[in-house]
Design an enzyme around this catalytic site. Structure first.
Site, short mmCIF file in Angstrom:
data_model
loop_
_atom_site.label_atom_id
_atom_site.label_comp_id
_atom_site.label_asym_id
_atom_site.label_seq_id
_atom_site.Cartn_x
_atom_site.Cartn_y
_atom_site.Cartn_z
N LYS A 1 0.82 -1.21 0.00
CA LYS A 1 0.00 0.00 0.00
C LYS A 1 0.86 1.26 0.00
O LYS A 1 0.62 2.18 -0.77
CB LYS A 1 -0.92 0.06 1.23
N GLU B 1 -1.46 5.25 6.49
CA GLU B 1 -1.99 4.65 7.72
C GLU B 1 -3.34 5.25 8.08
O GLU B 1 -3.60 5.60 9.24
CB GLU B 1 -0.99 4.87 8.89
#
Ligand SMILES: [Zn+2]
Length: 357
Positions: free
Chosen positions: A188, A256
């Site tokens: 990611k 995050e």
């Protein structure tokens, strides 16, 4: 004048002859030392944010700004003319005062002008500025690939990246939301960094944020497990992203995302409505395999979603779960990577690994 301990977020102050807005103020009374107020303040003229430490006993000059709604009438050379629709009073502002708002000034747009002692010191654009595309490549039929944008020239001359399916003549508000989500070790952060790099190569102004909870590796960088990294700003809350946004930022990257609370959804929508391209990366599931808020909500409001897959450490199949390897029932275990493993649906055991083997 007020005492430094009375400083609050959102207040305007006059400090060293410049106007600032308080982004954050924390009153600290360390042990037997003298108290102090640690403040983050934003210069209203140039948007720069700085830290300043006041002593608790310091007196600070509070500046009260008058906010007036004005409608944009017309441009005449370097001057832009506005009218107050209640009093019919007109003022002219130079592009120096208007700064980055200039490319959003379409006729009859209403904006808020902040005045201090009769002088305009700042302007606030409406959340959404809808503009017509006057020039762009033909739309690509059936285009659905998320990270493929194309440049488009708007009626004010502003050039922005738009999704591939937009045609000339359409009216758009320029921002949108992209979400990159998956398990741990699914790449990611790499994908986020890759998209940000491309935006930087295209000379777009980029800001990257991450939440304070994530202390691994470098504190002020986003870092992927494969050690790509990029400088980022650490924020304590989603609200702080809006407060720390600099003038002219076109792309916002947030890493995050799962460590923010639900207010991230509103913040991301606000940014996109203002014309910012927002890219959020984050875990879609926690160690129990449950949707990890606010990521599900972000998936719902995003224009583009990409799910990244890792490789199951047990069987080699595509993996979308994060197996926790240590005993802990907290949703977040700091120290990250060492305590997790990517697993596929079949090899994943919600919660802590059973050691039956
Ligand atoms: Zn497996």
């Amino acid at each position: 004048m007020i005492q430094a301990t009375q400083l609050k977020r959102g207040m305007c102050i006059k400090h060293e002859n410049e106007l600032y807005r308080v982004v954050e103020a924390q009153h600290k009374t360390p042990g037997n030392l003298r108290g102090l107020v640690q403040a983050r303040i934003r210069n209203l003229k140039n948007g720069a944010i700085s830290e300043h430490r006041f002593r608790s006993v310091d007196m600070v000059e509070r500046a009260i700004l008058d906010e007036t709604e004005m409608e944009f009438l017309y441009q005449d050379g370097d001057m832009y003319h506005f009218m107050n629709n209640e009093t019919f009073e007109q003022i002219a502002l130079s592009d120096e005062v208007l700064g980055d708002a200039v490319p959003y000034l379409i006729p009859n747009i209403k904006l808020k002008i902040e005045m201090y002692e009769g002088r305009p010191v700042g302007i606030e654009l409406p959340l959404t500025v809808e503009m017509r595309v006057v020039e762009t490549e033909p739309a690509i039929k059936g285009a659905s690939v998320s990270n493929v944008g194309k440049p488009a020239k708007m009626e004010t001359g502003l050039v922005v990246q738009v999704p591939a399916f937009i045609s000339e003549g359409e009216r758009i508000s320029a921002g949108w939301v992209e979400v990159i989500t998956g398990s741990m070790f699914s790449g990611k952060s790499e994908e986020l960094i890759r998209r940000i790099r491309r935006a930087q190569i295209a000379r777009q102004k980029v800001q990257i944020f991450k939440p304070r909870v994530d202390d691994r590796y470098a504190a002020d960088h986003i870092v992927s497990h494969s050690e790509m990294q990029m400088p980022s700003q650490v924020v304590r809350s989603a609200r702080e992203i809006l407060d720390t946004l600099e003038k002219g930022t076109e792309v916002v990257g947030i890493d995050e995302g799962q460590f923010f609370d639900l207010s991230l959804v509103e913040v991301v929508n606000t940014l996109a409505d203002r014309g910012v391209r927002v890219i959020v990366a984050g875990l879609d599931q926690d160690y129990m395999g449950r949707p990890f808020e606010p990521m599900p909500q972000l998936l719902a409001v995003a224009e583009y979603v990409d799910k990244t897959l890792a490789i199951c450490m047990r069987c080699g199949a595509p993996a979308n779960r994060s197996q926790r390897l240590v005993a802990a029932t907290d949703r977040v275990v700091v120290g990250g990577a060492a305590h997790y493993e990517a697993r596929c649906r079949r090899c994943f055991h919600p919660g802590i690994e059973r050691s039956e083997e």
